[in-house]
Design a protein around this motif. Structure first.
Motif, PDB file in Angstrom:
ATOM      1  N   UNK A 135       0.684  -1.226   0.179  1.00 51.83           N
ATOM      2  CA  UNK A 135       0.292  -0.505  -0.498  1.00 51.83           C
ATOM      3  C   UNK A 135       0.373   1.083   0.094  1.00 51.83           C
ATOM      4  N   UNK A 136       2.075   0.677   0.162  1.00 52.67           N
ATOM      5  CA  UNK A 136       2.500   1.829   0.098  1.00 52.67           C
ATOM      6  C   UNK A 136       3.218   2.775  -1.101  1.00 52.67           C
ATOM      7  N   UNK A 137       3.303   3.652  -1.281  1.00 55.82           N
ATOM      8  CA  UNK A 137       4.142   4.216  -2.782  1.00 55.82           C
ATOM      9  C   UNK A 137       5.227   5.430  -2.708  1.00 55.82           C
ATOM     10  N   UNK A 138       5.543   5.435  -3.631  1.00 54.83           N
ATOM     11  CA  UNK A 138       6.826   6.138  -4.253  1.00 54.83           C
ATOM     12  C   UNK A 138       6.563   6.353  -5.752  1.00 54.83           C
ATOM     13  N   UNK A 139       7.325   7.197  -6.052  1.00 55.28           N
ATOM     14  CA  UNK A 139       7.235   7.891  -8.104  1.00 55.28           C
ATOM     15  C   UNK A 139       8.116   8.217  -8.342  1.00 55.28           C
ATOM     16  N   UNK A 140       8.857   8.340  -9.491  1.00 53.11           N
ATOM     17  CA  UNK A 140      10.272   8.548 -10.521  1.00 53.11           C
ATOM     18  C   UNK A 140       9.540   8.665 -11.556  1.00 53.11           C
ATOM     19  N   UNK A 141       9.659   9.841 -12.440  1.00 51.80           N
ATOM     20  CA  UNK A 141       9.260  10.820 -13.857  1.00 51.80           C
ATOM     21  C   UNK A 141      11.231  11.149 -14.258  1.00 51.80           C
TER      22      UNK A 141
END
Length: 509
Positions: A135-141
Protein backbone atom coordinates in the motif's frame (compact mmCIF):
# COMPACT_ATOMS: atom_id res chain seq x y z
CA UNK A 1 37.37 -8.60 -51.44
CA UNK A 2 41.09 -9.35 -51.76
CA UNK A 3 42.61 -12.51 -50.30
CA UNK A 4 44.64 -10.43 -47.88
CA UNK A 5 41.57 -8.70 -46.53
CA UNK A 6 39.69 -11.92 -45.75
CA UNK A 7 41.58 -12.84 -42.52
CA UNK A 8 41.09 -9.33 -41.17
CA UNK A 9 37.37 -9.41 -41.86
CA UNK A 10 37.05 -12.84 -40.29
CA UNK A 11 38.89 -11.65 -37.18
CA UNK A 12 36.67 -8.57 -36.89
CA UNK A 13 33.52 -10.66 -37.40
CA UNK A 14 34.62 -13.10 -34.70
CA UNK A 15 35.40 -10.35 -32.22
CA UNK A 16 32.14 -8.55 -33.02
CA UNK A 17 30.09 -11.70 -32.47
CA UNK A 18 31.83 -12.29 -29.13
CA UNK A 19 31.03 -8.71 -28.06
CA UNK A 20 27.39 -9.10 -29.06
CA UNK A 21 26.95 -12.44 -27.28
CA UNK A 22 28.70 -11.32 -24.09
CA UNK A 23 26.74 -8.08 -23.96
CA UNK A 24 23.38 -9.76 -24.53
CA UNK A 25 24.11 -12.41 -21.89
CA UNK A 26 24.97 -9.73 -19.35
CA UNK A 27 21.85 -7.74 -20.21
CA UNK A 28 19.68 -10.82 -19.93
CA UNK A 29 21.34 -11.81 -16.66
CA UNK A 30 20.37 -8.46 -15.09
CA UNK A 31 16.83 -9.77 -14.65
CA UNK A 32 17.84 -13.05 -12.98
CA UNK A 33 15.90 -13.46 -9.77
CA UNK A 34 13.15 -11.11 -10.87
CA UNK A 35 9.59 -11.80 -11.92
CA UNK A 36 8.70 -9.50 -14.80
CA UNK A 37 5.08 -9.43 -15.92
CA UNK A 38 3.22 -7.30 -18.45
CA UNK A 39 -0.34 -6.11 -18.03
CA UNK A 40 -2.72 -3.27 -18.76
CA UNK A 41 -3.79 -0.53 -16.39
CA UNK A 42 -6.99 0.41 -18.17
CA UNK A 43 -5.59 0.69 -21.70
CA UNK A 44 -2.07 1.64 -20.64
CA UNK A 45 0.68 -0.99 -21.13
CA UNK A 46 2.50 -1.60 -17.84
CA UNK A 47 5.40 -3.81 -16.76
CA UNK A 48 5.83 -5.02 -13.19
CA UNK A 49 9.30 -5.83 -11.79
CA UNK A 50 9.63 -7.64 -8.47
CA UNK A 51 11.77 -10.24 -6.75
CA UNK A 52 10.57 -13.80 -7.24
CA UNK A 53 10.45 -14.38 -3.48
CA UNK A 54 9.19 -10.92 -2.56
CA UNK A 55 7.26 -10.19 0.62
CA UNK A 56 4.70 -7.34 0.59
CA UNK A 57 6.65 -4.25 -0.41
CA UNK A 58 6.27 -0.58 -1.38
CA UNK A 59 5.50 0.20 -5.01
CA UNK A 60 7.55 2.69 -7.02
CA UNK A 61 5.77 3.92 -10.16
CA UNK A 62 8.32 4.96 -12.81
CA UNK A 63 7.45 7.32 -15.68
CA UNK A 64 9.47 7.99 -18.85
CA UNK A 65 10.03 11.32 -20.60
CA UNK A 66 9.09 12.87 -23.93
CA UNK A 67 9.59 10.56 -26.95
CA UNK A 68 10.60 7.75 -24.60
CA UNK A 69 9.00 4.51 -23.55
CA UNK A 70 9.08 2.25 -20.53
CA UNK A 71 12.16 0.38 -21.75
CA UNK A 72 14.22 3.52 -21.07
CA UNK A 73 13.36 3.24 -17.38
CA UNK A 74 14.38 -0.41 -16.94
CA UNK A 75 17.67 0.47 -15.16
CA UNK A 76 15.76 2.13 -12.31
CA UNK A 77 13.08 -0.57 -12.30
CA UNK A 78 15.50 -3.49 -12.07
CA UNK A 79 17.70 -1.74 -9.50
CA UNK A 80 14.71 -1.09 -7.23
CA UNK A 81 13.18 -4.54 -7.78
CA UNK A 82 16.44 -6.29 -6.86
CA UNK A 83 16.49 -4.25 -3.66
CA UNK A 84 13.06 -5.20 -2.39
CA UNK A 85 10.63 -2.84 -4.11
CA UNK A 86 7.90 -3.45 -6.66
CA UNK A 87 8.70 -1.28 -9.68
CA UNK A 88 6.03 -0.46 -12.24
CA UNK A 89 6.87 1.12 -15.60
CA UNK A 90 4.39 2.12 -18.31
CA UNK A 91 4.00 3.82 -21.70
CA UNK A 92 2.38 7.25 -21.58
CA UNK A 93 -0.37 8.18 -24.03
CA UNK A 94 0.98 8.32 -27.58
CA UNK A 95 4.31 6.78 -26.58
CA UNK A 96 5.81 3.33 -27.07
CA UNK A 97 3.13 0.67 -27.42
CA UNK A 98 0.36 2.82 -26.01
CA UNK A 99 -2.00 3.00 -28.98
CA UNK A 100 -4.07 5.89 -27.59
CA UNK A 101 -2.68 9.26 -28.79
CA UNK A 102 -2.27 12.37 -26.72
CA UNK A 103 -4.76 15.16 -27.36
CA UNK A 104 -4.04 18.86 -27.31
CA UNK A 105 -1.49 21.51 -28.23
CA UNK A 106 2.02 20.94 -26.88
CA UNK A 107 2.66 24.70 -26.79
CA UNK A 108 -0.42 25.22 -24.61
CA UNK A 109 0.54 22.40 -22.25
CA UNK A 110 -2.37 22.35 -19.81
CA UNK A 111 -4.53 19.82 -21.64
CA UNK A 112 -1.71 17.33 -22.24
CA UNK A 113 -0.38 17.75 -18.69
CA UNK A 114 -3.84 16.96 -17.33
CA UNK A 115 -4.10 13.88 -19.54
CA UNK A 116 -0.71 12.54 -18.47
CA UNK A 117 -1.45 13.22 -14.82
CA UNK A 118 -4.73 11.30 -15.09
CA UNK A 119 -2.91 8.41 -16.70
CA UNK A 120 -0.25 8.32 -13.98
CA UNK A 121 -3.04 8.36 -11.40
CA UNK A 122 -4.67 5.35 -13.06
CA UNK A 123 -1.39 3.43 -13.21
CA UNK A 124 -0.60 4.24 -9.57
CA UNK A 125 -4.05 3.02 -8.53
CA UNK A 126 -3.41 -0.21 -10.44
CA UNK A 127 0.02 -0.56 -8.78
CA UNK A 128 -1.33 -0.02 -5.26
CA UNK A 129 -3.76 -2.92 -5.77
CA UNK A 130 -1.11 -5.45 -6.78
CA UNK A 131 -1.29 -8.49 -4.50
CA UNK A 132 2.30 -8.04 -3.30
CA UNK A 133 1.93 -4.30 -2.61
CA UNK A 134 1.84 -3.17 1.03
CA UNK A 135 0.00 0.00 0.00
CA UNK A 136 2.97 2.37 0.29
CA UNK A 137 3.99 4.22 -2.86
CA UNK A 138 6.72 6.38 -4.35
CA UNK A 139 7.18 7.87 -7.83
CA UNK A 140 10.09 8.49 -10.17
CA UNK A 141 9.95 10.45 -13.44
CA UNK A 142 12.32 11.67 -16.13
CA UNK A 143 12.23 14.95 -18.05
CA UNK A 144 8.62 15.57 -19.15
CA UNK A 145 7.48 13.11 -16.48
CA UNK A 146 9.43 14.87 -13.72
CA UNK A 147 6.72 17.53 -13.67
CA UNK A 148 3.98 14.90 -13.87
CA UNK A 149 5.28 12.90 -10.86
CA UNK A 150 5.71 16.09 -8.83
CA UNK A 151 2.12 17.10 -9.58
CA UNK A 152 0.88 13.60 -8.75
CA UNK A 153 2.76 13.51 -5.44
CA UNK A 154 1.41 16.95 -4.52
CA UNK A 155 -2.14 15.76 -5.14
CA UNK A 156 -1.50 12.56 -3.14
CA UNK A 157 0.24 13.38 0.15
CA UNK A 158 0.63 9.69 0.99
CA UNK A 159 3.30 9.42 -1.73
CA UNK A 160 6.35 9.00 0.50
CA UNK A 161 9.17 9.67 -1.97
CA UNK A 162 9.52 11.48 -5.30
CA UNK A 163 12.55 11.29 -7.58
CA UNK A 164 12.63 13.84 -10.41
CA UNK A 165 15.31 13.20 -13.05
CA UNK A 166 16.22 16.07 -15.43
CA UNK A 167 13.63 18.11 -13.62
CA UNK A 168 11.42 21.00 -14.54
CA UNK A 169 8.35 21.64 -12.42
CA UNK A 170 6.93 25.01 -11.42
CA UNK A 171 4.53 23.52 -8.88
CA UNK A 172 6.98 22.19 -6.26
CA UNK A 173 6.77 23.96 -2.88
CA UNK A 174 8.77 23.85 0.35
CA UNK A 175 6.48 21.18 1.79
CA UNK A 176 5.16 19.34 -1.24
CA UNK A 177 5.80 16.85 -2.68
CA UNK A 178 7.19 14.85 0.20
CA UNK A 179 10.89 13.93 0.20
CA UNK A 180 11.93 15.14 -3.23
CA UNK A 181 15.23 14.09 -4.84
CA UNK A 182 16.38 15.90 -8.00
CA UNK A 183 18.93 14.27 -10.33
CA UNK A 184 20.52 16.16 -13.23
CA UNK A 185 23.31 15.02 -15.55
CA UNK A 186 26.40 17.22 -15.49
CA UNK A 187 26.26 17.52 -19.31
CA UNK A 188 22.60 18.56 -19.39
CA UNK A 189 21.61 22.18 -20.05
CA UNK A 190 22.38 24.53 -17.17
CA UNK A 191 18.70 25.48 -16.98
CA UNK A 192 17.91 22.02 -15.55
CA UNK A 193 20.61 22.31 -12.89
CA UNK A 194 19.32 25.76 -12.00
CA UNK A 195 15.79 24.41 -11.77
CA UNK A 196 16.99 21.70 -9.41
CA UNK A 197 18.73 24.26 -7.22
CA UNK A 198 15.62 26.43 -7.22
CA UNK A 199 13.49 23.56 -5.97
CA UNK A 200 15.96 22.55 -3.24
CA UNK A 201 16.36 26.19 -2.19
CA UNK A 202 12.68 26.25 -1.23
CA UNK A 203 13.86 24.33 1.83
CA UNK A 204 17.48 25.52 2.01
CA UNK A 205 16.68 29.27 2.13
CA UNK A 206 18.81 30.06 -0.91
CA UNK A 207 21.96 28.31 0.31
CA UNK A 208 21.53 24.97 -1.48
CA UNK A 209 24.50 23.18 -3.01
CA UNK A 210 24.51 19.93 -4.94
CA UNK A 211 25.07 16.76 -2.94
CA UNK A 212 23.68 18.06 0.37
CA UNK A 213 20.39 16.93 1.94
CA UNK A 214 18.11 19.62 3.38
CA UNK A 215 14.99 19.22 5.49
CA UNK A 216 14.18 15.83 6.99
CA UNK A 217 12.41 12.65 5.96
CA UNK A 218 10.19 12.41 9.04
CA UNK A 219 8.06 15.42 8.11
CA UNK A 220 8.49 14.95 4.35
CA UNK A 221 10.59 18.07 3.74
CA UNK A 222 13.78 16.29 2.65
CA UNK A 223 15.30 17.78 -0.52
CA UNK A 224 18.52 17.05 -2.41
CA UNK A 225 20.09 17.84 -5.78
CA UNK A 226 22.44 15.24 -7.26
CA UNK A 227 24.66 15.97 -10.27
CA UNK A 228 25.32 12.70 -12.09
CA UNK A 229 28.85 12.60 -13.46
CA UNK A 230 29.71 12.37 -17.16
CA UNK A 231 26.18 12.06 -18.56
CA UNK A 232 23.62 14.04 -20.55
CA UNK A 233 19.85 13.85 -20.91
CA UNK A 234 19.67 10.17 -21.90
CA UNK A 235 22.85 8.98 -20.22
CA UNK A 236 21.48 10.13 -16.86
CA UNK A 237 19.07 7.17 -17.07
CA UNK A 238 22.02 4.74 -17.13
CA UNK A 239 24.31 6.54 -14.71
CA UNK A 240 25.67 4.67 -11.69
CA UNK A 241 25.24 7.88 -9.70
CA UNK A 242 21.56 8.06 -10.65
CA UNK A 243 20.89 4.45 -9.63
CA UNK A 244 22.72 4.67 -6.29
CA UNK A 245 21.27 8.02 -5.27
CA UNK A 246 17.71 7.11 -6.24
CA UNK A 247 17.91 3.82 -4.29
CA UNK A 248 19.40 5.46 -1.20
CA UNK A 249 16.80 8.22 -1.27
CA UNK A 250 13.90 5.82 -1.57
CA UNK A 251 15.39 3.62 1.16
CA UNK A 252 15.62 6.63 3.48
CA UNK A 253 12.04 7.65 2.76
CA UNK A 254 10.66 4.15 3.37
CA UNK A 255 12.93 3.31 6.29
CA UNK A 256 14.71 0.47 4.49
CA UNK A 257 18.44 -0.13 4.19
CA UNK A 258 18.95 -2.85 1.57
CA UNK A 259 21.54 -1.75 -0.98
CA UNK A 260 22.73 -4.57 -3.20
CA UNK A 261 22.35 -4.82 -6.96
CA UNK A 262 22.93 -1.64 -9.00
CA UNK A 263 22.11 -1.75 -12.70
CA UNK A 264 25.13 -1.20 -14.95
CA UNK A 265 23.69 -1.95 -18.39
CA UNK A 266 25.19 1.10 -20.06
CA UNK A 267 28.51 -0.60 -20.74
CA UNK A 268 26.85 -3.82 -21.93
CA UNK A 269 24.57 -1.91 -24.28
CA UNK A 270 27.62 -0.12 -25.65
CA UNK A 271 29.36 -3.49 -26.14
CA UNK A 272 26.38 -4.91 -28.03
CA UNK A 273 25.90 -1.94 -30.34
CA UNK A 274 29.61 -1.49 -31.04
CA UNK A 275 29.70 -5.19 -31.91
CA UNK A 276 26.70 -4.89 -34.23
CA UNK A 277 28.24 -1.87 -35.96
CA UNK A 278 31.62 -3.60 -36.29
CA UNK A 279 30.01 -6.74 -37.74
CA UNK A 280 28.63 -4.64 -40.60
CA UNK A 281 32.15 -4.17 -41.99
CA UNK A 282 32.94 -7.83 -42.76
CA UNK A 283 29.36 -8.43 -43.85
CA UNK A 284 29.57 -5.54 -46.34
CA UNK A 285 31.97 -7.63 -48.40
CA UNK A 286 29.01 -9.86 -49.31
CA UNK A 287 27.09 -7.00 -50.95
CA UNK A 288 26.81 -7.01 -54.75
CA UNK A 289 28.71 -4.33 -56.66
CA UNK A 290 26.38 -1.61 -57.88
CA UNK A 291 28.68 0.26 -60.24
CA UNK A 292 31.75 -0.47 -62.38
CA UNK A 293 33.55 2.48 -60.78
CA UNK A 294 32.97 4.71 -57.77
CA UNK A 295 30.07 7.14 -58.17
CA UNK A 296 29.88 10.46 -56.33
CA UNK A 297 30.02 14.23 -56.70
CA UNK A 298 33.76 14.43 -55.89
CA UNK A 299 33.58 18.19 -55.35
CA UNK A 300 36.60 20.22 -54.34
CA UNK A 301 36.37 22.04 -51.01
CA UNK A 302 34.98 25.33 -52.31
CA UNK A 303 31.87 23.97 -54.09
CA UNK A 304 31.47 21.34 -51.36
CA UNK A 305 31.28 24.04 -48.69
CA UNK A 306 28.77 26.01 -50.78
CA UNK A 307 26.55 22.93 -51.09
CA UNK A 308 27.03 21.96 -47.43
CA UNK A 309 26.21 25.35 -45.88
CA UNK A 310 23.42 26.65 -48.12
CA UNK A 311 20.79 24.13 -47.02
CA UNK A 312 21.29 24.40 -43.23
CA UNK A 313 20.73 28.17 -43.32
CA UNK A 314 17.91 28.30 -45.85
CA UNK A 315 15.87 25.33 -44.58
CA UNK A 316 14.87 26.69 -41.13
CA UNK A 317 14.28 30.15 -42.57
CA UNK A 318 11.91 28.83 -45.23
CA UNK A 319 10.05 26.60 -42.75
CA UNK A 320 9.94 29.22 -39.99
CA UNK A 321 6.45 30.51 -40.70
CA UNK A 322 5.05 27.60 -42.68
CA UNK A 323 2.44 25.26 -41.11
CA UNK A 324 4.13 21.95 -40.28
CA UNK A 325 1.37 20.08 -38.44
CA UNK A 326 0.23 17.51 -40.97
CA UNK A 327 1.05 14.14 -39.37
CA UNK A 328 -0.41 12.70 -36.14
CA UNK A 329 3.06 12.55 -34.61
CA UNK A 330 4.56 15.33 -32.55
CA UNK A 331 7.61 16.98 -34.19
CA UNK A 332 7.89 14.09 -36.64
CA UNK A 333 6.04 16.14 -39.23
CA UNK A 334 8.44 19.06 -38.82
CA UNK A 335 11.45 16.74 -39.07
CA UNK A 336 9.97 15.21 -42.24
CA UNK A 337 9.71 18.63 -43.89
CA UNK A 338 13.15 19.62 -42.63
CA UNK A 339 14.73 16.51 -44.15
CA UNK A 340 12.75 16.97 -47.38
CA UNK A 341 13.58 20.64 -47.94
CA UNK A 342 17.19 20.21 -46.80
CA UNK A 343 17.62 17.34 -49.28
CA UNK A 344 15.96 19.28 -52.10
CA UNK A 345 18.20 22.31 -51.56
CA UNK A 346 21.30 20.11 -51.41
CA UNK A 347 20.16 18.37 -54.59
CA UNK A 348 19.72 21.69 -56.40
CA UNK A 349 23.21 22.74 -55.33
CA UNK A 350 24.59 19.43 -56.58
CA UNK A 351 22.85 19.86 -59.92
CA UNK A 352 24.82 23.04 -60.56
CA UNK A 353 28.08 21.97 -58.91
CA UNK A 354 28.54 18.28 -59.70
CA UNK A 355 31.43 17.07 -61.81
CA UNK A 356 30.21 13.53 -62.38
CA UNK A 357 26.82 12.23 -63.46
CA UNK A 358 24.97 8.96 -63.22
CA UNK A 359 24.86 8.66 -67.01
CA UNK A 360 28.62 8.24 -67.18
CA UNK A 361 28.52 5.12 -65.04
CA UNK A 362 27.82 1.48 -65.65
CA UNK A 363 25.19 0.89 -62.97
CA UNK A 364 23.32 -2.26 -61.93
CA UNK A 365 19.98 -1.09 -60.54
CA UNK A 366 19.15 -4.62 -59.40
CA UNK A 367 22.36 -4.89 -57.37
CA UNK A 368 21.71 -1.47 -55.84
CA UNK A 369 18.24 -2.51 -54.67
CA UNK A 370 19.53 -5.84 -53.32
CA UNK A 371 22.30 -4.08 -51.40
CA UNK A 372 19.95 -1.41 -50.03
CA UNK A 373 17.45 -4.04 -48.88
CA UNK A 374 20.18 -6.12 -47.23
CA UNK A 375 21.68 -3.13 -45.40
CA UNK A 376 18.29 -1.85 -44.23
CA UNK A 377 17.23 -5.31 -43.06
CA UNK A 378 20.48 -5.81 -41.14
CA UNK A 379 20.22 -2.42 -39.48
CA UNK A 380 16.55 -2.74 -38.54
CA UNK A 381 16.88 -6.28 -37.19
CA UNK A 382 20.37 -6.29 -35.68
CA UNK A 383 20.07 -2.85 -34.09
CA UNK A 384 16.30 -2.88 -33.68
CA UNK A 385 15.71 -6.02 -31.62
CA UNK A 386 18.11 -5.21 -28.76
CA UNK A 387 16.95 -1.60 -28.89
CA UNK A 388 13.35 -2.68 -28.44
CA UNK A 389 14.25 -5.01 -25.59
CA UNK A 390 16.58 -2.76 -23.61
CA UNK A 391 16.44 0.87 -24.77
CA UNK A 392 13.11 2.08 -26.20
CA UNK A 393 10.12 0.79 -28.12
CA UNK A 394 11.28 0.07 -31.68
CA UNK A 395 8.62 -2.30 -32.99
CA UNK A 396 5.79 -0.16 -34.41
CA UNK A 397 2.16 -0.49 -33.45
CA UNK A 398 -0.15 -0.76 -36.51
CA UNK A 399 -1.00 2.95 -36.33
CA UNK A 400 2.64 3.90 -36.85
CA UNK A 401 3.36 1.79 -39.95
CA UNK A 402 1.90 4.34 -42.43
CA UNK A 403 3.90 7.04 -40.67
CA UNK A 404 7.15 5.28 -41.58
CA UNK A 405 6.29 5.56 -45.27
CA UNK A 406 5.23 9.20 -44.91
CA UNK A 407 8.39 10.24 -43.08
CA UNK A 408 10.53 8.33 -45.59
CA UNK A 409 9.29 10.81 -48.22
CA UNK A 410 11.38 13.38 -46.36
CA UNK A 411 14.38 11.32 -45.31
CA UNK A 412 14.91 9.82 -48.79
CA UNK A 413 15.76 13.10 -50.60
CA UNK A 414 18.04 14.12 -47.76
CA UNK A 415 20.11 10.95 -47.64
CA UNK A 416 20.30 10.55 -51.42
CA UNK A 417 21.62 14.10 -51.81
CA UNK A 418 23.93 13.84 -48.80
CA UNK A 419 25.44 10.50 -49.83
CA UNK A 420 26.01 11.78 -53.36
CA UNK A 421 27.58 14.97 -52.01
CA UNK A 422 30.05 13.23 -49.68
CA UNK A 423 30.97 10.03 -51.54
CA UNK A 424 33.33 9.35 -54.42
CA UNK A 425 36.77 7.91 -55.06
CA UNK A 426 38.25 11.38 -54.49
CA UNK A 427 35.77 12.65 -51.89
CA UNK A 428 37.07 15.20 -49.40
CA UNK A 429 38.20 13.76 -46.02
CA UNK A 430 35.73 14.77 -43.33
CA UNK A 431 32.99 15.74 -45.78
CA UNK A 432 30.48 13.29 -44.30
CA UNK A 433 31.08 14.54 -40.74
CA UNK A 434 30.84 18.14 -41.95
CA UNK A 435 27.42 17.67 -43.54
CA UNK A 436 26.09 15.98 -40.39
CA UNK A 437 27.31 18.92 -38.31
CA UNK A 438 25.55 21.23 -40.76
CA UNK A 439 22.28 19.32 -40.38
CA UNK A 440 22.43 19.58 -36.57
CA UNK A 441 23.28 23.27 -36.94
CA UNK A 442 20.20 23.66 -39.11
CA UNK A 443 18.01 22.08 -36.41
CA UNK A 444 19.57 24.41 -33.84
CA UNK A 445 18.65 27.43 -35.98
CA UNK A 446 15.10 26.07 -36.28
CA UNK A 447 14.81 25.78 -32.49
CA UNK A 448 16.14 29.32 -32.00
CA UNK A 449 13.57 30.65 -34.46
CA UNK A 450 10.68 28.77 -32.86
CA UNK A 451 11.69 27.61 -29.36
CA UNK A 452 8.15 27.23 -28.04
CA UNK A 453 7.19 24.66 -30.65
CA UNK A 454 10.52 22.95 -31.37
CA UNK A 455 12.30 22.96 -28.00
CA UNK A 456 12.03 19.18 -27.62
CA UNK A 457 14.27 18.78 -30.68
CA UNK A 458 17.15 19.79 -28.38
CA UNK A 459 16.54 16.71 -26.26
CA UNK A 460 16.98 14.29 -29.17
CA UNK A 461 20.31 15.69 -30.42
CA UNK A 462 22.38 12.99 -28.63
CA UNK A 463 20.20 10.29 -30.21
CA UNK A 464 20.59 11.82 -33.69
CA UNK A 465 24.36 12.01 -33.19
CA UNK A 466 24.50 8.30 -32.32
CA UNK A 467 22.37 7.43 -35.35
CA UNK A 468 24.58 9.51 -37.64
CA UNK A 469 27.69 7.85 -36.20
CA UNK A 470 26.49 4.25 -36.31
CA UNK A 471 24.71 4.34 -39.66
CA UNK A 472 27.30 6.66 -41.15
CA UNK A 473 29.87 3.90 -40.62
CA UNK A 474 27.50 1.34 -42.12
CA UNK A 475 26.83 3.51 -45.19
CA UNK A 476 30.57 4.15 -45.60
CA UNK A 477 31.31 0.42 -45.71
CA UNK A 478 28.31 -0.07 -47.98
CA UNK A 479 29.69 2.50 -50.40
CA UNK A 480 33.14 0.90 -50.33
CA UNK A 481 31.58 -2.44 -51.25
CA UNK A 482 29.02 -1.31 -53.85
CA UNK A 483 30.84 1.80 -55.24
CA UNK A 484 27.52 3.62 -55.34
CA UNK A 485 25.87 6.07 -52.89
CA UNK A 486 22.30 4.81 -53.38
CA UNK A 487 22.36 1.60 -51.29
CA UNK A 488 23.53 3.42 -48.17
CA UNK A 489 21.20 6.34 -48.86
CA UNK A 490 18.12 4.14 -49.31
CA UNK A 491 18.93 2.11 -46.20
CA UNK A 492 19.57 5.17 -44.02
CA UNK A 493 16.41 6.86 -45.26
CA UNK A 494 14.36 3.84 -44.14
CA UNK A 495 16.16 3.55 -40.80
CA UNK A 496 15.74 7.21 -39.86
CA UNK A 497 12.09 7.24 -40.99
CA UNK A 498 11.45 4.13 -38.87
CA UNK A 499 13.21 5.58 -35.81
CA UNK A 500 11.29 8.87 -36.00
CA UNK A 501 7.93 7.16 -36.59
CA UNK A 502 8.26 4.78 -33.63
CA UNK A 503 9.84 7.26 -31.21
CA UNK A 504 7.95 10.54 -31.32
CA UNK A 505 4.58 10.61 -29.57
CA UNK A 506 1.34 10.31 -31.50
CA UNK A 507 -1.01 13.23 -31.00
CA UNK A 508 -4.43 14.49 -32.04
CA UNK A 509 -4.35 18.27 -32.25
Amino acid sequence: MTAGAAPGRIAVATMALIMIVVGLLELRGASDGLRITRNLAGETPVTIFQARTAAPAPVIVIAHGFAGSQQLMQPFAETLAHNGYIAVTFDFLGHGRNRIPMCGDITEGTTITTELLEELTEVASFARKLPESNGRVGVLGHSMASDIVVRFAKANPDVEATVAVSVFSPVATATSPRNLLVIVGVLEPAMLRNEGLRIVNLVADGTAIAGETYGNFADGTARKLVIARGVEHIGVLYSHDSMVEALRWINAAFGQDKEGYIDSRGRWLALVFVGIAALAWPLSALLPIGSASCVGAELTWKPLLIAAFAAPVLTPLILWKLPTDFLPILLGDYLTLHFLLYGALTGIALFYLRKQTLQRQSVSLGNILIAATAVAAYSLVAFGLPTDAYVFSFLPTPERIPLIAAIACGTLPYFVADEWLTRGSNSRPGAYALTKFCFLLSLAIAVILNPEKLFFLVIIVPAILLLFLAFGLVSRWTYAATRHPLPGALANAMIFAWAIAVTFPMIIR
